[in-house]
Design a protein around this motif. Sequence first.
Motif: not given
Length: 404
Positions: A167-181
């Motif tokens: 939730g705080w560090a994984c760059p793949l999670g952040l990329a997924g958040e941008y794709l979702y948005r």
Amino acid sequence: MSTIESITLMLALVYSTSLLYWGGKKWGALVSGALLLGATLASFFWPLLLILLGAVLVVTALGQYQPAFANAEGRPNAIREICQHFFALSMLLVGVQYAINAGLLYAGETPWLMRPDVGDAFLPIAGGIELKAILTLGLWDQNHPAAVVMLCVVLLTGVVCKRAFCGWACPLGLAGEYLYRLRKRIIHAELLPPAWIDWPLRMVKYLLLAALLYLVISMPSASIPHYLEGNYHKVADLKMAVFFMMPSVVALIGFSIIFALAAWRRQGFCRYICPYGALLGIVSFLSPFKIRRDTQHCLIETKGMSCDKCTRACPANISVHTQKNIHSDECQACMRCVSACPKKEALQFSTRNGIQLSARGLLIVLLTIMFMLPLFAYVGGYWHSQTPDSIKIELIQKLDRIGH
């Protein structure tokens, strides 16, 4: 330790020390600062000393002219997003440095840019085998020692603070958040699958984890020394680099499915595919910290209101408002539910006996684990790969013919 790794490490640890200081934990800041300085001096690596001095000056200046930076003021969501983008930028710089290093090796030239050993974090199988070698044989790998260090770091974050790494560090999670948005801008509907489909899909990541664990567990301990000294292991990172830099058609199809899944559902990749997420989900049950709802302050019990803001804020779709303690393996300790709660005392990330961890405290713990342990591993000589560039240049020319 490469320059980019050193800069990232120093900024993170100096920032975590400043958070302790401005948060009133003067003794904690003193101990953290002393350990950081001691590890830096013990390394006898003069660029680290310069970077440490520069990081102290930068954080001090920002703390003087922008108190919100030093104090980590603001809601948990803002603190988490800063942390996510910091890690994403760090991994981007590491990726560029690694690509240049690998490209020079592929061209048969001795690299003028140092290989970032933190890239070994993307070798989970190697890390698992190395951990098995340490536990069963007392043998420490010299080709990719950072792989087992980073595996232990990630596991430790799960034991201490649940899936905070996700939730705080994984760059793949952040990329997924941008794709979702981005998908939400085009298609506004949530498109959530029914529960009877969601549960089997969630098991996919555990099946992938089981396959990876089988590869590690099934290898006889007697065969591990031969594997660690073999050509395949020596160039495992380069084979990974080629996989990402020159993907095959099958790999591109796989990437497309992952991107589509991340855009289709919030945290879709984390929820359904990521084996690291599955591993941390299991380990997170050991963490004493959980999201806990205090019914004495919650508006549902005290005012009889039908409040579900915490549940609606949860990206993992956990029904927070109906539970007292959240034990779900999908909880990433992202603090979105805490941030959304209208009653500050009603929802906390805490232990059973009431020890609370704020967003700032969670960030300090996460930064300390993720950067202090690799620093000590580096100082102790258990970080840098000992494989000579000449061997890599020789092996990379016949990379396609090197198998297990």
